[in-house]
Design an enzyme around this catalytic site. Structure first.
Site, PDB file in Angstrom:
ATOM      1  N   ALA A  34       7.812   9.909  -3.270  1.00  0.00           N
ATOM      2  CA  ALA A  34       6.910   9.490  -4.376  1.00  0.00           C
ATOM      3  C   ALA A  34       8.005  10.159  -5.513  1.00  0.00           C
ATOM      4  CB  ALA A  34       5.739  10.505  -4.417  1.00  0.00           C
ATOM      5  N   ARG A  35       8.726  11.345  -5.580  1.00  0.00           N
ATOM      6  CA  ARG A  35       9.330  11.978  -6.668  1.00  0.00           C
ATOM      7  C   ARG A  35      10.486  11.346  -7.133  1.00  0.00           C
ATOM      8  NH1 ARG A  35       9.668  18.009  -4.676  1.00  0.00           N
ATOM      9  NH2 ARG A  35       7.810  18.630  -4.637  1.00  0.00           N
ATOM     10  N   GLU A  55      -7.963   1.032 -13.462  1.00  0.00           N
ATOM     11  CA  GLU A  55      -7.772  -0.404 -13.016  1.00  0.00           C
ATOM     12  C   GLU A  55      -8.723  -0.786 -11.691  1.00  0.00           C
ATOM     13  OE1 GLU A  55      -3.758  -0.933 -11.078  1.00  0.00           O
ATOM     14  OE2 GLU A  55      -4.133  -2.747 -10.584  1.00  0.00           O
ATOM     15  N   ARG A  56      -9.125   0.372 -10.789  1.00  0.00           N
ATOM     16  CA  ARG A  56     -10.196   0.378  -9.823  1.00  0.00           C
ATOM     17  C   ARG A  56     -11.396  -0.063 -10.544  1.00  0.00           C
ATOM     18  NH1 ARG A  56      -6.520   4.431  -6.575  1.00  0.00           N
ATOM     19  NH2 ARG A  56      -5.127   2.693  -6.122  1.00  0.00           N
ATOM     20  N   SER A 113       0.912  -1.121   0.000  1.00  0.00           N
ATOM     21  CA  SER A 113      -0.081   0.035   0.097  1.00  0.00           C
ATOM     22  C   SER A 113       0.796   1.322  -0.029  1.00  0.00           C
ATOM     23  CB  SER A 113      -1.043   0.035   1.263  1.00  0.00           C
ATOM     24  OG  SER A 113      -1.557  -0.960   1.268  1.00  0.00           O
ATOM     25  N   GLY A 119     -23.751 -27.763   1.909  1.00  0.00           N
ATOM     26  CA  GLY A 119     -22.371 -28.338   1.769  1.00  0.00           C
ATOM     27  C   GLY A 119     -22.033 -28.381   0.447  1.00  0.00           C
ATOM     28  N   ASN A 143      -9.073  -2.031   0.262  1.00  0.00           N
ATOM     29  CA  ASN A 143     -10.273  -1.310   0.322  1.00  0.00           C
ATOM     30  C   ASN A 143     -10.185  -0.314   1.536  1.00  0.00           C
ATOM     31  OD1 ASN A 143     -11.295  -2.782  -1.688  1.00  0.00           O
ATOM     32  ND2 ASN A 143     -13.262  -3.482  -0.360  1.00  0.00           N
ATOM     33  N   GLU A 144      -9.171  -0.509   2.458  1.00  0.00           N
ATOM     34  CA  GLU A 144      -8.730   0.643   3.624  1.00  0.00           C
ATOM     35  C   GLU A 144      -8.074   1.684   2.734  1.00  0.00           C
ATOM     36  OE1 GLU A 144      -8.160  -2.863   3.833  1.00  0.00           O
ATOM     37  OE2 GLU A 144      -9.879  -3.103   4.984  1.00  0.00           O
TER      38      GLU A 144
HETATM   39  C1  LIG Z   1      -3.720 -12.496  -6.416  1.00  0.00           C
HETATM   40  C2  LIG Z   1      -2.889 -11.032  -6.238  1.00  0.00           C
HETATM   41  C3  LIG Z   1      -2.337 -10.800  -7.451  1.00  0.00           C
HETATM   42  C4  LIG Z   1      -1.586  -9.362  -7.309  1.00  0.00           C
HETATM   43  N1  LIG Z   1      -1.147  -8.931  -8.496  1.00  0.00           N
HETATM   44  C5  LIG Z   1      -0.286  -7.704  -8.388  1.00  0.00           C
HETATM   45  C6  LIG Z   1       0.375  -7.332  -9.553  1.00  0.00           C
HETATM   46  O1  LIG Z   1       0.212  -7.964 -10.763  1.00  0.00           O
HETATM   47  N2  LIG Z   1       1.308  -6.507  -9.549  1.00  0.00           N
HETATM   48  C7  LIG Z   1       1.409  -5.629  -8.096  1.00  0.00           C
HETATM   49  O2  LIG Z   1       2.352  -4.826  -8.139  1.00  0.00           O
HETATM   50  N3  LIG Z   1       0.686  -6.019  -6.996  1.00  0.00           N
HETATM   51  C8  LIG Z   1      -0.064  -7.087  -7.147  1.00  0.00           C
HETATM   52  N4  LIG Z   1      -0.742  -7.692  -6.106  1.00  0.00           N
HETATM   53  C9  LIG Z   1      -0.328  -7.108  -4.918  1.00  0.00           C
HETATM   54  C10 LIG Z   1      -1.400  -6.243  -4.027  1.00  0.00           C
HETATM   55  O3  LIG Z   1      -1.660  -5.073  -4.838  1.00  0.00           O
HETATM   56  C11 LIG Z   1      -1.021  -5.838  -2.652  1.00  0.00           C
HETATM   57  O4  LIG Z   1      -1.074  -6.962  -2.046  1.00  0.00           O
HETATM   58  C12 LIG Z   1      -1.760  -4.769  -2.057  1.00  0.00           C
HETATM   59  O5  LIG Z   1      -1.738  -3.426  -2.676  1.00  0.00           O
HETATM   60  C13 LIG Z   1      -1.811  -4.617  -0.571  1.00  0.00           C
HETATM   61  O6  LIG Z   1      -0.575  -4.536  -0.378  1.00  0.00           O
HETATM   62  P1  LIG Z   1       0.230  -5.406   0.753  1.00  0.00           P
HETATM   63  O7  LIG Z   1      -0.014  -6.943   0.366  1.00  0.00           O
HETATM   64  O8  LIG Z   1       1.666  -5.060   1.036  1.00  0.00           O
HETATM   65  O9  LIG Z   1      -0.580  -5.211   2.138  1.00  0.00           O
HETATM   66  P2  LIG Z   1      -0.132  -4.050   3.085  1.00  0.00           P
HETATM   67  O10 LIG Z   1      -0.099  -2.678   2.561  1.00  0.00           O
HETATM   68  O11 LIG Z   1       0.852  -4.382   3.850  1.00  0.00           O
HETATM   69  O12 LIG Z   1      -1.602  -3.728   3.961  1.00  0.00           O
HETATM   70  C14 LIG Z   1      -1.673  -4.658   5.037  1.00  0.00           C
HETATM   71  C15 LIG Z   1      -3.091  -4.111   5.780  1.00  0.00           C
HETATM   72  O13 LIG Z   1      -2.790  -2.838   6.168  1.00  0.00           O
HETATM   73  C16 LIG Z   1      -3.778  -2.072   5.838  1.00  0.00           C
HETATM   74  N5  LIG Z   1      -3.375  -0.625   5.653  1.00  0.00           N
HETATM   75  C17 LIG Z   1      -2.039  -0.362   4.984  1.00  0.00           C
HETATM   76  N6  LIG Z   1      -1.978   0.918   4.844  1.00  0.00           N
HETATM   77  C18 LIG Z   1      -3.037   1.257   5.686  1.00  0.00           C
HETATM   78  C19 LIG Z   1      -3.612   2.897   5.998  1.00  0.00           C
HETATM   79  N7  LIG Z   1      -2.692   3.781   5.500  1.00  0.00           N
HETATM   80  N8  LIG Z   1      -4.852   2.941   6.708  1.00  0.00           N
HETATM   81  C20 LIG Z   1      -5.484   1.839   7.057  1.00  0.00           C
HETATM   82  N9  LIG Z   1      -5.207   0.647   6.605  1.00  0.00           N
HETATM   83  C21 LIG Z   1      -4.096   0.178   5.937  1.00  0.00           C
HETATM   84  C22 LIG Z   1      -4.415  -2.711   4.445  1.00  0.00           C
HETATM   85  O14 LIG Z   1      -5.575  -2.152   4.001  1.00  0.00           O
HETATM   86  C23 LIG Z   1      -4.430  -4.271   4.622  1.00  0.00           C
HETATM   87  O15 LIG Z   1      -5.599  -4.536   5.263  1.00  0.00           O
HETATM   88  C24 LIG Z   1      -1.393  -8.794  -6.204  1.00  0.00           C
HETATM   89  C25 LIG Z   1      -2.238  -9.383  -4.747  1.00  0.00           C
HETATM   90  C26 LIG Z   1      -2.643 -10.503  -5.032  1.00  0.00           C
HETATM   91  C27 LIG Z   1      -2.968 -11.117  -3.628  1.00  0.00           C
END
Ligand SMILES: Cc1cc2nc3c(=O)[nH]c(=O)nc-3n(C[C@H](O)[C@H](O)[C@H](O)COP(=O)(O)OP(=O)(O)OC[C@H]3O[C@@H](n4cnc5c(N)ncnc54)[C@H](O)[C@@H]3O)c2cc1C
Length: 385
Positions: free
Chosen positions: A179-180, A245-246, A133, A343, A369-370
């Site tokens: 970010a930059r 994407e979303r 994230s 079942g 979603n968060e």
């Molecule tokens: C099947 C699958 C396919 C995917 N394909 C791709 C792909 O093609 N390319 C790619 O780059 N990625 C891909 N992803 C990765 C996906 O985009 C990330 O898993 C997702 O963005 C979440 O990042 P993370 O797993 O590091 O979780 P984290 O960022 O560590 O989040 C863990 C929890 O913390 C919460 N959280 C994080 N920040 C905050 C905040 N500021 N406030 C409140 N809650 C927060 C999150 O909502 C989550 O519930 C894929 C994932 C899956 C499971």
């Protein structure tokens, strides 16, 4: 099944052709592809020949010359078929648009026609083992050395990772910046050394889709493969494409919701309990009525978002609302529908069980979603100042 207001004869015929393709070329192979955790390479070529790859890319670059609506029809139909192995929504709906929107003319002519035929498979690598994230904190580095970038780091959960020939890689070209300092490089996997792909990851659903880790160890990428004319544009480019994407995730979730309802109607009509069809019980009828209402609300919202996207007025906050609300509703609807199967709903031979496995990830990928709610709240907070 909901008929979007923007549906016309051309899109209907595309939808029917896509459905036939999935029924004959994807669905029968799903069990084998689930076991091997990826699709056969040749199905990409078949999808290209059937006009299902890059439908929204300009004809000048080998694409279908269609709009987001052509993509919406193709991706929704694939989700409805419960045949997610072909990672086309990412390939055509996301990666191809990064290239069309930000690559040089020469790069577009080099890559897009081959993406449209299936000769090149695309992936987008943002997420890392340490961060998903919080994209600003990525640690993969791409540091300049003459006319190349030298890339070190790792990515994880990458869709199409094993088969990808073109990887849009998000990396820090300036690690001293947040970010930059972020840029996107297009990695032509056949031309680089220092790239290692991990084994397919074992997921709870979407078993036929190829998802893996990628490791970069001194991988050299020509500087000309930087997306956009200058470094540091990656974050801006990501933000520009993420709304699309979303919305794609939301509309695929809606298709899953509708398939779940169709399956459950059929199942409960045929299943007899206590001497009558399950569908005659008031609880079943009320639950299904609730599910149908959720699907209708989702469809109306998505139609509106699609119209806004076409008009160039879909805001990131609205796309975030569609993504979290529809994927959340999908989770609830599919869960209710599974419950009505008893079942049988727990048995993967039933479509509802596979839907249940597959849709869980919709609430996680394309921004959790968060994070969607954070984006909406941030947008709202601007109104308070
Ligand atoms: C099947 C699958 C396919 C995917 N394909 C791709 C792909 O093609 N390319 C790619 O780059 N990625 C891909 N992803 C990765 C996906 O985009 C990330 O898993 C997702 O963005 C979440 O990042 P993370 O797993 O590091 O979780 P984290 O960022 O560590 O989040 C863990 C929890 O913390 C919460 N959280 C994080 N920040 C905050 C905040 N500021 N406030 C409140 N809650 C927060 C999150 O909502 C989550 O519930 C894929 C994932 C899956 C499971």
């Amino acid at each position: 099944m909901h008929q979007p207001q923007w549906m016309n004869a051309e899109l209907e015929s595309l939808r029917d052709a896509a459905r036939r393709f999935y029924e004959t070329e994807l669905v029968p192979h799903e069990p084998r592809w689930c076991a091997q955790q990826h699709v056969d390479r040749e199905v990409w070529y078949k999808a290209g020949a059937a006009g299902l790859l890059c439908p929204g890319i300009a004809e000048a670059y080998g694409g279908g010359g269609g709009s987001f609506l052509h993509e919406a029809v193709i991706f929704a139909e694939q989700a409805r078929a419960i045949a997610g192995g072909l990672g086309n929504s990412l390939h055509s709906g996301i990666v191809a648009h990064y290239i069309e929107n930000f690559a040089s003319e020469d790069q577009k002519r080099r890559w897009l026609p081959k993406m449209a035929t299936g000769e090149l498979v695309g992936a987008l690598a943002m997420t890392e083992p340490g961060t998903g994230s919080d994209l600003q904190s990525i640690r993969t580095r791409a540091l300049r050395d003459g006319d190349h970038y030298v890339v070190d780091g790792a990515k994880t959960y990458i869709t199409n990772g094993t088969s990808a020939d073109l990887i849009c890689l998000v990396a820090k070209t300036d690690p001293s910046q947040g970010a930059r300092g972020v840029s996107i490089l297009v990695v032509e996997t056949a031309k680089v050394t220092g790239l290692r792909r991990g084994q397919p990851l074992h997921k709870i659903g979407m078993h036929s889709q190829d998802t893996c880790e990628l490791f970069f160890d001194g991988m050299r990428v020509p500087c000309e493969n930087l997306l956009g004319p200058e470094e540091g544009q990656g974050f801006r480019q990501l933000m520009k494409e993420l709304a699309r994407e979303r919305l794609i995730t939301a509309l695929m979730s809606l298709a899953c919701m509708e398939r779940a309802i169709e399956e459950t109607l059929r199942f409960t009509a045929g299943r007899r309990v206590f001497g009558q069809p399950l569908l005659e019980m008031q609880n079943t009828r009320f639950r299904l009525a609730e599910c149908e209402t959720q699907a209708h609300l989702a469809a109306a919202f998505i139609d509106d978002c699609a119209r806004r996207l076409l008009a160039g007025t879909l805001s990131p906050a609205t796309a975030a609302m569609a993504k979290w609300w529809v994927t959340d509703a999908c989770g609830k609807v599919v869960d209710e529908c599974l419950q009505l199967h008893g079942g049988a709903g727990y048995m993967t031979e039933y479509p509802i069980a596979r839907l249940y496995q597959n849709v869980r990830v919709h609430r996680i990928l394309a921004g959790t979603n968060e994070i969607m709610k954070e984006l909406i709240a941030r947008d709202m907070a601007q109104r308070a100042v």
